[in-house]
Design a protein around this motif. Structure first.
Motif, mmCIF file in Angstrom:
data_model
loop_
_atom_site.group_PDB
_atom_site.id
_atom_site.type_symbol
_atom_site.label_atom_id
_atom_site.label_comp_id
_atom_site.label_asym_id
_atom_site.label_seq_id
_atom_site.Cartn_x
_atom_site.Cartn_y
_atom_site.Cartn_z
ATOM 1 N N ILE A 49 0.860 -1.097 -0.023
ATOM 2 C CA ILE A 49 0.180 0.110 -0.023
ATOM 3 C C ILE A 49 1.044 1.303 0.048
ATOM 4 C CG2 ILE A 49 -1.771 1.217 1.230
ATOM 5 C CD1 ILE A 49 -3.122 -1.385 2.320
ATOM 6 N N VAL A 50 0.708 2.069 -0.905
ATOM 7 C CA VAL A 50 1.122 3.288 -0.906
ATOM 8 C C VAL A 50 0.565 4.467 -0.082
ATOM 9 C CG1 VAL A 50 2.045 5.356 -2.571
ATOM 10 C CG2 VAL A 50 2.015 3.072 -3.404
ATOM 11 N N VAL A 51 0.972 4.953 0.809
ATOM 12 C CA VAL A 51 0.439 6.012 1.572
ATOM 13 C C VAL A 51 0.651 7.377 1.385
ATOM 14 C CG1 VAL A 51 0.226 6.762 4.209
ATOM 15 C CG2 VAL A 51 0.593 4.447 3.848
ATOM 16 N N ILE A 52 -0.452 8.040 0.735
ATOM 17 C CA ILE A 52 0.173 9.349 0.053
ATOM 18 C C ILE A 52 -0.328 10.431 1.195
ATOM 19 C CG2 ILE A 52 -0.696 10.849 -1.557
ATOM 20 C CD1 ILE A 52 -2.110 8.389 -3.102
ATOM 21 N N GLN A 53 0.855 11.497 1.410
ATOM 22 C CA GLN A 53 0.839 12.205 2.458
ATOM 23 C C GLN A 53 -0.068 13.275 2.318
ATOM 24 O OE1 GLN A 53 4.804 13.717 0.728
ATOM 25 N NE2 GLN A 53 3.685 15.730 1.068
ATOM 26 N N GLU A 54 -0.380 14.051 3.623
ATOM 27 C CA GLU A 54 -1.167 15.233 3.676
ATOM 28 C C GLU A 54 -0.099 16.585 3.255
ATOM 29 O OE1 GLU A 54 -4.148 15.365 7.107
ATOM 30 O OE2 GLU A 54 -2.225 14.579 8.028
ATOM 31 N N ILE A 55 -0.652 17.829 3.391
ATOM 32 C CA ILE A 55 0.195 18.817 2.909
ATOM 33 C C ILE A 55 1.386 18.963 3.994
ATOM 34 C CG2 ILE A 55 -1.553 19.974 1.986
ATOM 35 C CD1 ILE A 55 -1.983 21.879 4.108
ATOM 36 N N PHE A 56 1.690 18.092 5.107
ATOM 37 C CA PHE A 56 2.503 18.173 6.060
ATOM 38 C C PHE A 56 3.754 17.239 5.715
ATOM 39 C CE2 PHE A 56 -1.902 18.793 7.902
ATOM 40 C CZ PHE A 56 -1.890 20.149 8.045
ATOM 41 N N GLY A 57 3.728 16.709 4.555
ATOM 42 C CA GLY A 57 5.038 15.997 4.576
ATOM 43 C C GLY A 57 4.949 14.682 4.958
ATOM 44 N N VAL A 58 6.002 13.816 4.918
ATOM 45 C CA VAL A 58 6.059 12.495 5.453
ATOM 46 C C VAL A 58 6.341 12.645 6.790
ATOM 47 C CG1 VAL A 58 6.803 10.177 5.200
ATOM 48 C CG2 VAL A 58 6.393 11.442 3.253
ATOM 49 N N ASP A 114 1.595 27.015 2.083
ATOM 50 C CA ASP A 114 2.517 27.457 0.903
ATOM 51 C C ASP A 114 2.933 26.323 0.121
ATOM 52 O OD1 ASP A 114 4.082 29.852 0.012
ATOM 53 O OD2 ASP A 114 5.708 28.646 0.654
ATOM 54 N N LEU A 115 3.419 25.422 0.768
ATOM 55 C CA LEU A 115 3.955 24.310 0.013
ATOM 56 C C LEU A 115 3.140 23.597 -0.927
ATOM 57 C CD1 LEU A 115 6.101 22.593 2.802
ATOM 58 C CD2 LEU A 115 7.058 23.445 0.837
ATOM 59 N N MET A 116 1.851 23.453 -0.448
ATOM 60 C CA MET A 116 0.756 22.862 -1.353
ATOM 61 C C MET A 116 0.611 23.769 -2.492
ATOM 62 S SD MET A 116 -3.280 21.958 -0.417
ATOM 63 C CE MET A 116 -3.726 23.849 -0.053
ATOM 64 N N GLY A 117 0.678 25.217 -2.377
ATOM 65 C CA GLY A 117 0.392 26.154 -3.497
ATOM 66 C C GLY A 117 1.531 25.922 -4.433
ATOM 67 N N LYS A 118 2.688 25.432 -4.181
ATOM 68 C CA LYS A 118 3.633 25.321 -5.034
ATOM 69 C C LYS A 118 3.956 23.905 -5.658
ATOM 70 C CE LYS A 118 6.737 28.388 -2.372
ATOM 71 N NZ LYS A 118 7.951 28.787 -1.597
ATOM 72 N N TYR A 128 -4.581 11.077 2.441
ATOM 73 C CA TYR A 128 -5.188 11.940 3.047
ATOM 74 C C TYR A 128 -5.175 13.497 2.895
ATOM 75 C CZ TYR A 128 -4.455 7.550 5.991
ATOM 76 O OH TYR A 128 -4.673 6.274 6.175
ATOM 77 N N CYS A 129 -6.451 14.123 3.152
ATOM 78 C CA CYS A 129 -6.206 15.631 2.678
ATOM 79 C C CYS A 129 -5.793 15.830 1.266
ATOM 80 C CB CYS A 129 -5.226 16.386 3.713
ATOM 81 S SG CYS A 129 -5.106 18.076 3.651
ATOM 82 N N LEU A 130 -4.626 16.578 0.897
ATOM 83 C CA LEU A 130 -4.141 16.663 -0.280
ATOM 84 C C LEU A 130 -3.988 15.023 -0.944
ATOM 85 C CD1 LEU A 130 -2.599 17.756 -2.811
ATOM 86 C CD2 LEU A 130 -0.413 17.756 -1.371
ATOM 87 N N GLY A 131 -3.620 14.337 -0.046
ATOM 88 C CA GLY A 131 -3.215 12.748 -0.511
ATOM 89 C C GLY A 131 -4.642 12.237 -1.020
#
Length: 236
Positions: free
Chosen positions: A31-40, A86-90, A121-124
């Protein structure tokens, strides 16, 4: 056991890191776990560790590596929350999907694991929907994905099972968006949606103020049964 591994990009010109949690016995599914906007961060690593305890090889690629490799942020700390926005926007989401496909390829080709799912999760959660539509993933789960109403034109490309968890009081996904998701997806033969009445964004995070224990347990139980049914791995 856990480790950090390098994954080659699809064009094989460079690589990015991923956190990997290994089960006690050889895995038959991953299973690939896809991060939120807060990184791994610690919460995402704990998601991987829990999946490994269920017998999966779990891997969380660092999708922000092009912007800031190795970033870890705490959503409960306001300056870090703002930095995450800010990271999500970039962030280049299309490039992120290519990195997810590279991670899927790594699992199948280098780890010889045929069945691969993902959970985001979230962005993920948004990227999970995109992954279901744009890659050859076997099964996908998205928690409180943002902006999915803008992706509904891709729904016909979803060929394998997708489950979405939707908190009804999500501060980032308004009622009109939730309605559009149900209108667009309720009759899709591969998609199932679960609403969580009165819950807000982030209710299933592993750590921090956002977690709702009861709802997270229900949602994660549904996710475990979903993956067991579609990846052929019986949870430990």
């Amino acid at each position: 056991m856990s480790e950090t591994t390098a994954i080659h990009t699809l064009d094989n010109t460079t690589s990015f890191n991923a956190y990997v949690a290994h089960p006690a016995s050889p895995a038959t599914a991953a299973i690939v776990v896809i991060q939120e906007i807060f990184g791994v961060n610690e919460g995402i690593r704990q998601k991987c560790d829990k999946l490994a305890k269920d017998g999966y090889l779990a891997i969380a690629p660092d999708l922000f590596w092009r912007i800031e490799p190795g970033v870890e942020l705490d959503p409960d700390v306001e300056p870090e929350f703002q930095r995450a926005l800010d990271l999500m926007g970039k962030f280049d989401q299309d490039a992120g999907i290519r990195d997810i496909q590279a991670t899927i390829n790594y699992l199948r080709n280098e780890k010889s694991i045929a069945k691969v799912g993902c959970v985001g999760y979230c962005l993920g959660g948004r990227l999970a929907f995109m992954t279901a539509a744009r890659t050859d993933i076997d099964a996908t789960v998205g928690y409180y994905g943002v902006g999915i109403d803008g992706l509904l034109a891709e729904k016909e490309e979803i060929a394998n099972p997708l489950m979405l968890h939707i908190p009804t009081e999500d501060g980032f996904v308004d009622k009109d968006t939730q309605k559009a998701m149900h209108t667009g997806l309720d009759d899709h033969p591969k998609v199932s949606l679960h609403d969580y009445v009165g819950l807000d964004h982030g209710f299933a995070t592993e750590i921090g103020k956002r977690r709702d224990e009861e709802a997270a347990t229900i949602a994660d139980g549904r996710t475990a049964a979903f993956f067991a049914g579609h990846l052929g791995q019986t949870p430990a």
